[in-house]
Write an enzyme that holds these catalytic residues in place. Structure first.
Site: not given
Length: 271
Positions: A156, A212, A250
């Site tokens: 991320s 995602e 995610h």
């Protein structure tokens, strides 16, 4: 009659421990203290030193990375993975994580409705300096490591920072960016890519899921952008690979990418 185990007293729980591991507290130049978790292999290192996997979000990823690396190394004849050192840096809470893992983007603020809106950003350069100037010498002084085989892995915002380190030529031989936050900074990462110099030569593995989605883009868009980034890096003459992680979201992609990342860091996996 089956035997029954009867305890003579209250059961005493003992915490599980990871052999050949240590935790150090290291302060950055601004006084912030980071816990750094290190795991190393059994036995003497090779003449050139052990390869190193540097992990961001260390509190979440250290144990699974260390155990995955050891399991694959035990099966080295089949897995192609050799022993290596894991260095995991704890992020220190969401505000510090967001500050440390985002590249400088003057005038930029995370938009309302996006992850980490309202938090300070742009401390990524200082954090990479901390790794380069403080942590690398500490690790090299205690363990014999191979300076030519150093992998940085993040998820991320951590994946975003890993890519920024790659474009800056920060001395990592390999970058693993999992679900990188490419939406951040109004094109700041694209500008870093455009200005990447000849010293930016790291091999690249980007992993993401087609399922995602972010508030800034529909499902599939982040993956397409990541695939295009990999293709451009390959066109520059660098080893690069995109790893799709179907069925993941995610929050789960880092776990799903761990074994391929270990193979990349400790196995000399061809991209």
């Amino acid at each position: 009659m089956p035997a029954v185990l009867v305890s003579a007293g209250p059961l005493q729980a003992a915490p599980w421990e990871l052999p050949r591991s240590d935790v150090e507290t290291v302060s950055a130049s601004d006084g912030h203290a980071y816990r750094v978790l290190v795991a190393w292999p059994e036995g003497p290192p090779p003449a050139e030193g052990w390869p190193v996997l540097w992990l961001l979000d260390g509190e979440d990823n250290f144990a699974v990375a260390a155990m995955t690396a050891r399991r694959l190394a035990r099966a080295g004849a089949r897995s192609g993975v050799e022993p290596g050192v894991i260095v995991a840096i704890e992020s220190g809470g969401l505000p510090r994580r967001v500050l440390d893992y985002t590249p400088p983007a003057p005038g930029y603020a995370i938009p309302e409705g996006m992850p980490a809106h309202g938090l300070n950003v742009g401390g990524g350069e200082s954090f990479l300096d901390f790794i380069e100037e403080r942590l690398r010498p500490l690790v090299a002084a205690r363990w014999r490591v191979d300076p030519r085989r150093q992998t940085l892995m993040g998820h991320s915002f951590g994946g975003l920072l890993a890519l920024d380190a790659m474009y800056e030529g920060r001395g990592f031989s390999r970058i693993v960016a999992v679900s990188p936050s490419l939406w951040y900074g109004d094109g700041v990462l694209a500008r870093s890519e455009q200005h990447a110099g000849s010293g930016a030569k790291a091999a690249l593995l980007v992993a993401a899921s087609p399922d995602e989605r972010t508030r800034a883009a529909p499902a599939g868009a982040p993956m397409a952008e990541a695939e295009a980034l990999v293709a451009r890096w390959r066109q520059r003459g660098n080893a690069a690979r995109y790893l799709p992680l179907p069925g993941q979201d995610h929050g789960s992609t880092m776990l799903a990418a761990m074994a391929p990342a270990i193979r990349a860091a400790f196995g000399g996996e061809a991209q």
